[in-house]
Design an enzyme around this catalytic site. Structure first.
Site, PDB file in Angstrom:
ATOM      1  NE  ARG A 270      -4.311  -1.806   0.134  1.00 18.99           N
ATOM      2  CZ  ARG A 270      -5.141  -1.713   0.672  1.00 18.99           C
ATOM      3  NH1 ARG A 270      -5.715  -0.832   1.499  1.00 18.99           N
ATOM      4  NH2 ARG A 270      -5.989  -2.732   0.374  1.00 18.99           N
TER       5      ARG A 270
ATOM      6  NE  ARG B 250      -7.321   5.252   1.781  1.00 17.18           N
ATOM      7  CZ  ARG B 250      -8.117   4.441   2.583  1.00 17.18           C
ATOM      8  NH1 ARG B 250      -9.444   4.862   2.868  1.00 17.18           N
ATOM      9  NH2 ARG B 250      -7.887   3.268   2.977  1.00 17.18           N
TER      10      ARG B 250
ATOM     11  NE  ARG C  63      -9.383   7.512  -6.735  1.00 18.85           N
ATOM     12  CZ  ARG C  63      -9.900   6.936  -5.451  1.00 18.85           C
ATOM     13  NH1 ARG C  63      -9.053   6.228  -4.833  1.00 18.85           N
ATOM     14  NH2 ARG C  63     -11.105   6.684  -5.244  1.00 18.85           N
TER      15      ARG C  63
ATOM     16  CG  ASP D 236      -8.939  -3.486  -4.640  1.00 18.04           C
ATOM     17  OD1 ASP D 236      -8.523  -2.821  -3.746  1.00 18.04           O
ATOM     18  OD2 ASP D 236      -9.612  -4.493  -4.471  1.00 18.04           O
TER      19      ASP D 236
ATOM     20  CE1 TYR E 236     -13.319  -7.314   1.745  1.00 17.69           C
ATOM     21  CE2 TYR E 236     -11.701  -8.707   0.454  1.00 17.69           C
ATOM     22  CZ  TYR E 236     -12.029  -7.470   1.578  1.00 17.69           C
ATOM     23  OH  TYR E 236     -11.162  -6.756   2.307  1.00 17.69           O
TER      24      TYR E 236
HETATM   25  O1  CP3 Z   1       0.217   0.214  -3.178  1.00 17.44           O
HETATM   26  C1  CP3 Z   1      -0.344  -0.778  -3.220  1.00 17.44           C
HETATM   27  O2  CP3 Z   1      -0.174  -1.513  -2.277  1.00 17.44           O
HETATM   28  C2  CP3 Z   1      -0.966  -1.144  -4.485  1.00 17.44           C
HETATM   29  C3  CP3 Z   1      -2.386  -1.056  -4.553  1.00 17.44           C
HETATM   30  C4  CP3 Z   1      -3.410  -1.881  -3.786  1.00 17.44           C
HETATM   31  C5  CP3 Z   1      -4.536  -1.621  -3.425  1.00 17.44           C
HETATM   32  N1  CP3 Z   1      -5.335  -2.604  -2.971  1.00 17.44           N
HETATM   33  C6  CP3 Z   1      -5.153  -0.213  -3.704  1.00 17.44           C
HETATM   34  C7  CP3 Z   1      -6.085   0.244  -2.932  1.00 17.44           C
HETATM   35  C8  CP3 Z   1      -3.302  -3.206  -3.540  1.00 17.44           C
HETATM   36  C9  CP3 Z   1      -2.079  -4.217  -3.558  1.00 17.44           C
HETATM   37  C10 CP3 Z   1      -4.384  -3.817  -3.013  1.00 17.44           C
HETATM   38  C11 CP3 Z   1      -4.828  -5.228  -2.352  1.00 17.44           C
HETATM   39  C12 CP3 Z   1      -5.958  -5.278  -1.707  1.00 17.44           C
HETATM   40  N2  CP3 Z   1      -7.364  -4.738  -1.642  1.00 17.44           N
HETATM   41  C13 CP3 Z   1      -6.135  -6.033  -0.661  1.00 17.44           C
HETATM   42  C14 CP3 Z   1      -4.978  -7.090  -0.150  1.00 17.44           C
HETATM   43  C15 CP3 Z   1      -3.930  -6.250   0.351  1.00 17.44           C
HETATM   44  C16 CP3 Z   1      -4.012  -6.005   2.122  1.00 17.44           C
HETATM   45  O3  CP3 Z   1      -4.299  -4.700   2.082  1.00 17.44           O
HETATM   46  O4  CP3 Z   1      -4.634  -6.872   2.758  1.00 17.44           O
HETATM   47  C17 CP3 Z   1      -7.194  -6.192  -0.032  1.00 17.44           C
HETATM   48  C18 CP3 Z   1      -7.836  -6.971   1.223  1.00 17.44           C
HETATM   49  C19 CP3 Z   1      -8.090  -5.287  -0.701  1.00 17.44           C
HETATM   50  C20 CP3 Z   1      -9.646  -4.989  -0.533  1.00 17.44           C
HETATM   51  C21 CP3 Z   1      -9.516  -3.440  -0.426  1.00 17.44           C
HETATM   52  N3  CP3 Z   1      -9.582  -2.485  -1.420  1.00 17.44           N
HETATM   53  C22 CP3 Z   1      -9.808  -2.952   0.877  1.00 17.44           C
HETATM   54  C23 CP3 Z   1      -9.999  -3.540   2.451  1.00 17.44           C
HETATM   55  C24 CP3 Z   1      -9.690  -1.655   0.564  1.00 17.44           C
HETATM   56  C25 CP3 Z   1      -9.570  -0.135   1.838  1.00 17.44           C
HETATM   57  C26 CP3 Z   1     -11.118   0.287   1.977  1.00 17.44           C
HETATM   58  C27 CP3 Z   1     -10.895   1.594   2.622  1.00 17.44           C
HETATM   59  O5  CP3 Z   1     -11.343   2.716   2.229  1.00 17.44           O
HETATM   60  O6  CP3 Z   1     -10.356   1.649   3.868  1.00 17.44           O
HETATM   61  C28 CP3 Z   1      -9.548  -1.310  -0.714  1.00 17.44           C
HETATM   62  C29 CP3 Z   1      -9.584   0.042  -1.409  1.00 17.44           C
HETATM   63  C30 CP3 Z   1      -8.067   0.491  -1.919  1.00 17.44           C
HETATM   64  N4  CP3 Z   1      -7.243  -0.377  -2.759  1.00 17.44           N
HETATM   65  C31 CP3 Z   1      -7.677   1.596  -1.643  1.00 17.44           C
HETATM   66  C32 CP3 Z   1      -6.355   1.486  -2.232  1.00 17.44           C
HETATM   67  C33 CP3 Z   1      -5.313   2.593  -2.667  1.00 17.44           C
HETATM   68  C34 CP3 Z   1      -8.314   2.826  -1.073  1.00 17.44           C
HETATM   69  C35 CP3 Z   1      -8.922   3.697  -1.932  1.00 17.44           C
HETATM   70  C36 CP3 Z   1      -9.205   5.240  -1.700  1.00 17.44           C
HETATM   71  O7  CP3 Z   1      -8.180   5.788  -1.835  1.00 17.44           O
HETATM   72  O8  CP3 Z   1     -10.212   5.270  -1.156  1.00 17.44           O
END
Ligand code: CP3
Length: 389
Positions: A51, A55, A64, A100, A175
């Site tokens: 990540r 953010r 974004r 994602d 999910y």
């Molecule tokens: O920088 C990186 O690691 C690359 C991008 C990345 C994202 N999601 C971007 C993202 C990666 C590798 C993921 C994988 C992902 N997505 C996982 C596995 C990794 C982990 O953290 O365990 C999981 C479980 C998800 C599902 C998911 N997508 C979640 C739980 C969330 C967060 C929700 C929140 O708003 O708290 C997302 C959204 C997400 N994926 C964001 C990002 C940057 C946040 C989106 C935003 O900016 O609002």
């Protein structure tokens, strides 16, 4: 058949990767990350952060504004720019593709959204034999925006490798069966036992869409891949071995012939580390709960470790964090090779300057195993008392 040494595929010219792939044309073949994943100890410890794109960066938040998360993932110019932001800022040893785990679901036609502050939410949970049977196949042409975003990114990255990724079948199924995020994934774990046949079909479907997603990223230029089984910690070891592991191996089998190094990561994975290490990967990402030396003990000597700075400590005063990072590196010195990372993703409220400082610290420590610049050098010596070598 499992390929025991994927680099042999590349070295012998047997990989189907195109000739202009960064691993084939030499751009990333000797990068510290790639060498470490293959079991070597490069002069400099590689470091990147799960990540890192997201953010915690003001430039991400600005870009974004007004674009929904999944729309950003499917806009090749935007996804590429967001992937590059943390590489430029922190000088990390890898980019992680901005996307994602639910992107391949959306591309297959599943009704899924990412709700800000919550996570992936489905239009309707998928938990009956009929719902699983109705899951659409992923049309390979739907992956075009992924291919384009990866190609654009790799063209900018030069000798810095790009890591592609996908969600592991269990985490995606958690999910899908729940219909959204949940704490204990009880509906998913109930289905696994109530209707093992439907469970197995669902996990095969997720394995194949995640496998296709991984393969498209690797073919387009990613130099390594990571399979995220973020919620594996809610499973008993028996359930993991009997009803999950073979599906994770199936997802990874989609890239087995490419010779691209593979990383497997889970949260709360202590009970199953040895099992996760045996699904066909070169490296395992360890969460912050298990010391890396203990992880090596559980997985055996043939695996590179990745991790495992506690994300909570990113908010601690620098001397506390520095001592912790040095201990992580000292513990990782027992592994055949170590890729420094966090034990889970960067929390959104993290001060990005702290991440840059960690990169500087790690890069100043050389290979992490020997010499005066070793992890417990002058600055860490006092705090290292009692750490146990
Ligand atoms: O920088 C990186 O690691 C690359 C991008 C990345 C994202 N999601 C971007 C993202 C990666 C590798 C993921 C994988 C992902 N997505 C996982 C596995 C990794 C982990 O953290 O365990 C999981 C479980 C998800 C599902 C998911 N997508 C979640 C739980 C969330 C967060 C929700 C929140 O708003 O708290 C997302 C959204 C997400 N994926 C964001 C990002 C940057 C946040 C989106 C935003 O900016 O609002």
């Amino acid at each position: 058949m499992r390929v025991s040494d994927p680099s042999a595929l590349l070295d012998q010219g047997h990989s189907p990767l195109p000739n202009d792939h960064p691993l084939i044309d030499g751009r990333t073949a000797h990068a510290p990350l790639i060498r470490a994943l293959r079991g070597d100890r490069p002069e400099r410890l590689p470091v990147w952060f799960m990540r890192q794109a997201g953010r915690s960066l003001p430039e991400y938040r600005e870009l974004r504004v007004g674009t929904a998360m999944l729309d950003a993932c499917l806009d090749p110019a935007m996804a590429s720019e967001i992937t590059l932001q943390p590489v430029r800022r922190h000088h990390v040893d890898a980019g992680i593709f901005f996307s994602d785990i639910v992107v391949p679901l959306r591309l297959a036609g599943v009704d899924v959204e990412i709700v800000p502050g919550k996570g992936p939410v489905l239009g309707a949970p998928i938990r009956t034999p009929e719902a699983v049977a109705a899951l659409p196949a992923l049309d390979p042409s739907a992956l075009a925006p992924i291919t384009e975003a990866v190609q654009r990114t790799v063209a900018e990255l030069g000798s810095t490798p790009l890591i592609g990724f996908a969600g592991a079948p269990f985490t995606l199924a958690a999910y899908m069966v729940e219909g959204g995020p949940s704490k204990d994934h009880t509906a998913a774990r109930a289905l696994m036992h109530a209707d093992p046949e439907t469970w197995s079909r669902l996990l095969d479907w997720t394995a194949d869409v995640s496998g296709a997603f991984l393969r498209s990223q690797a073919l387009a230029g990613a130099s390594a891949v990571q399979l995220f089984d973020s919620w594996v910690g809610s499973l008993s070891r028996n359930d993991y071995v009997d009803r999950v592991k073979q599906h994770s191996a199936r997802a990874l089998s989609h890239v087995e012939d490419l010779g691209v190094p593979r990383i497997h990561f889970g949260v709360g994975s202590g009970e199953v580390l040895g099992d996760m290490a045996s699904v066909g990967v070169e490296a395992v990402g360890v969460d912050w709960r298990v010391p890396l030396a203990e992880a090596v003990h559980r997985m055996g000597p043939g695996i590179t470790v990745q991790g495992n700075i506690d994300p909570a400590l990113l908010a601690a005063p620098w001397p506390v964090l520095e001592r912790h990072v040095r201990r992580v590196i000292q513990s990782g010195a027992l592994a055949r090779a170590h890729v420094v990372n966090l034990g889970h993703g960067v929390p959104p409220e993290t001060d990005p300057d702290v991440l840059t400082r960690i990169v500087e610290l790690v890069h100043g420590l050389g290979s992490g195993v020997t010499g005066a610049a070793g992890p417990i050098g002058a600055a860490g010596a006092a705090g290292a008392t009692g750490a146990g070598a």
